[in-house]
Design an enzyme around this catalytic site. Structure first.
Site, mmCIF file in Angstrom:
data_model
loop_
_atom_site.group_PDB
_atom_site.id
_atom_site.type_symbol
_atom_site.label_atom_id
_atom_site.label_comp_id
_atom_site.label_asym_id
_atom_site.label_seq_id
_atom_site.Cartn_x
_atom_site.Cartn_y
_atom_site.Cartn_z
ATOM 1 N N ASP A 2 0.770 -3.530 -4.747
ATOM 2 C CA ASP A 2 -0.790 -3.644 -4.086
ATOM 3 C C ASP A 2 -1.258 -2.120 -4.502
ATOM 4 O OD1 ASP A 2 -2.847 -5.408 -3.131
ATOM 5 O OD2 ASP A 2 -2.869 -3.572 -1.934
ATOM 6 N N GLU B 151 19.582 -0.121 -8.057
ATOM 7 C CA GLU B 151 20.858 -0.231 -7.115
ATOM 8 C C GLU B 151 21.332 -1.670 -7.107
ATOM 9 O OE1 GLU B 151 19.843 1.454 -3.355
ATOM 10 O OE2 GLU B 151 19.520 3.399 -4.215
HETATM 11 C C1 NOJ Z 1 -5.741 -5.291 -4.176
HETATM 12 C C2 NOJ Z 1 -5.677 -6.958 -4.044
HETATM 13 O O1 NOJ Z 1 -5.300 -7.605 -5.122
HETATM 14 C C3 NOJ Z 1 -6.872 -7.376 -2.967
HETATM 15 O O2 NOJ Z 1 -6.674 -8.811 -2.866
HETATM 16 C C4 NOJ Z 1 -6.709 -6.778 -1.795
HETATM 17 O O3 NOJ Z 1 -7.765 -7.050 -0.870
HETATM 18 C C5 NOJ Z 1 -6.851 -5.172 -1.992
HETATM 19 N N1 NOJ Z 1 -5.993 -4.779 -3.025
HETATM 20 C C6 NOJ Z 1 -6.289 -4.553 -0.545
HETATM 21 O O4 NOJ Z 1 -5.061 -4.605 -0.351
#
Ligand code: NOJ
Length: 529
Positions: free
Chosen positions: A177, A233
């Site tokens: 993310d 790894e």
């Molecule tokens: C990107 C994610 O796809 C989204 O759904 C989320 O709210 C934000 N990052 C924060 O983690």
């Protein structure tokens, strides 16, 4: 490497049936659910809302027994404010965890102004004042998601151990993310002004700010090399895909100088509202991707996800257009990502912003709706694209076998017609189109690995695109008609064999009367060899 990836709310059965190889599930770790799992309070436990560790183990086993893979969604950048680390860190300036987050004094007068001018992604200052200790903490997304401080080696060690925890369990990889925000400038220099309102592939900027000092730092590019070393790894090979934003050249750096970084990053060019149904534009985007990510780089093709409006809604729910775009996505060089419901034509659902589950929706409920809607890269409320998978025509559309269980979001009105049950029975449905395409791709190494080359269609170039995939002596040819008129085209091959058409009843390729010519029906896509 992965042939196709599907992100599914209710996973394995549907993915097997549709033919996807890999499932990516959004975060299911312990969380106060302020951002539906993207605000984690414990990275090594399952939130009871989603299940238990035993159920997770069972799921993983079942997926592997079907020869499929599971990719977890890991939020390395931030935690929830409810995470015990943050609570400890916030408790005093001397806390042993103080340095796990980014705390700073404010600017004068009296430190009541944020330490610098950085904006959070959905807008507004990226700093929040914390009365108890008289300092500000930094967050890149929403205020309840404080950024971890990766300049502190303890943080990196802990998070790498978290990756190991899941890898030891046997997960096949991670979707990472907002990874481009892992490091920030150590002196917290102000970001320069930019005339850019919404993000684009030209500059890493949005909401009038160039994100020069808070995203895509050299330290972050080095960090992914370490991540890859950790993955190396493990046997069999594990996989990393990054959610990163910036120019395509910024994104390429995440693949590493010797392709030794992330295996791939999402390329969001096809999720953009501005991308029209015009062959010229589509050709330009693919050519650019091919040029920046030539083999051995693996591009990705993404039409939607849990943050974006559903792509079929951009085309007024036109199933013919969706079939054509599915043919494009599943025949390009790279990894196609399918968001659950795309394969049956699920569309955006209207929600009242104030009552929105999504915190972004509630935030924007305070602003003038139509203006904001035009300007943003995120959907106003992401609830629109997150409604339950439409399995059947029942009132809960097959959400649960337990009548006491209520779906977390309302069901789309069109679920009586648009659902898996209906579409499975109809050979000409969008679902069967996806299934046939994925089957063809899974059986055909040339579609998975072949090189890519456009044909020059000269006078038809405003209406149609055509390309081939080539592997050794083998070729697959794809024609896509983006116009509402039939076209008569000359075949590039003397005796083509039809592999697929978006028209379920098409039998022959070549026209019987005019030698070497064939007709492409309105919005038809065909594949032959
Ligand atoms: C990107 C994610 O796809 C989204 O759904 C989320 O709210 C934000 N990052 C924060 O983690």
């Amino acid at each position: 490497m992965s042939k196709s990836v599907s992100s599914y709310a209710s996973p394995s059965i549907a993915c097997v049936a549709v033919g996807a190889e890999t499932i990516w599930i959004s975060p299911f770790f312990t969380s106060p659910q302020q951002d539906h799992g993207y605000d984690v309070a414990n990275f090594r436990e399952i939130d009871p809302v989603y299940g238990t560790m035993d159920k997770f183990d069972k799921l993983l086993n079942e997926i592997h027994s079907r020869d499929m893979k599971l990719v977890l969604d890991l939020v390395l950048n931030h935690t929830s404010i409810e995470h015990p680390w943050f609570k400890e860190s916030a408790s005093s300036r001397d806390s042993p965890k103080r340095g796990w987050y980014i705390w700073r004094d404010g600017r004068r007068p009296e430190g009541k102004r944020p330490p610098n001018n950085w904006n959070a992604i959905p807008g507004g200052s990226a700093w929040r004042y914390y009365e108890n200790t008289g300092q500000w903490y930094y967050f890149h997304f929403l205020p309840f998601q404080p950024d971890l401080n990766y300049r502190n080696p303890e943080v990196k060690e802990e998070m790498f151990d978290t990756l190991r925890f899941w890898l030891d369990k046997g997960v096949d990889g991670f979707r990472l993310d907002i990874l481009h925000t892992i490091f920030e400038d150590k002196d917290l220099k102000n970001n320069p002004f930019s005339w850019t309102l919404t993000e684009s592939d030209k500059k890493s900027a949005s909401l009038f700010q160039h994100h020069k000092y808070d995203t895509n730092l050299p330290e972050t590019y080095d960090f992914v090399l370490d991540l890859r070393k950790l993955m190396n790894e493990y046997e069999p090979e594990r996989f990393l895909v990054g959610e990163v934003f910036g120019t395509l050249n910024d994104l390429k750096k995440y693949y590493g100088p010797e392709n030794n970084g992330l295996h791939m990053t999402f390329l969001f060019e096809f999720t953009s509202k501005v991308l029209s149904f015009k062959p010229k534009k589509i050709l330009e985007v693919i050519s650019k991707i091919e040029q920046i990510f030539p083999p051995p780089y693996t591009p990705t093709y993404v039409y939607g996800n849990h943050d974006r409006d559903r792509y079929i809604s951009r085309f007024k729910n036109n199933v013919q257009k969706a079939k054509l775009l599915a043919t494009l996505q599943l025949t390009l060089r790279g990894v196609p990502y399918i968001y659950y419901g795309e394969e049956i034509g699920m569309s955006n659902v209207k929600f009242n912003l104030k009552a929105s589950e999504d915190p972004i929706g509630r935030k924007f409920s305070k602003f003038p709706f139509p203006l904001i809607s035009k300007l943003l890269r995120f959907s106003l409320t992401r609830d629109r694209c997150r409604t339950p998978m439409q399995w059947n025509a029942d009132s809960d559309t097959g959400f649960s076998s337990n009548p006491e269980v209520k779906p977390w979001l309302k069901i789309a009105d069109n679920h009586k017609e648009i659902n898996v049950d209906n579409e499975e029975k109809n050979p000409d449905s969008l679902l069967n189109c996806y299934k046939n395409l994925i089957k063809l791709r899974n059986e055909n190494i040339c579609l998975q690995e072949g090189l890519f080359e456009f044909f020059n269609l000269e006078k038809f170039k405003k209406k149609c695109i055509a390309y081939k995939r080539i592997r050794n002596m083998h070729e697959i040819i794809v024609y896509l008609n983006f116009s509402e008129k039939g076209l008569l085209l000359k075949s590039f091959k003397p005796d083509p064999k039809l592999l697929f058409s978006t028209k379920a009843n098409r039998k022959k390729v070549l026209n019987e009367k005019i030698k070497n010519y064939f007709k492409l029906n309105p919005f038809e896509g065909i594949i032959f060899q």
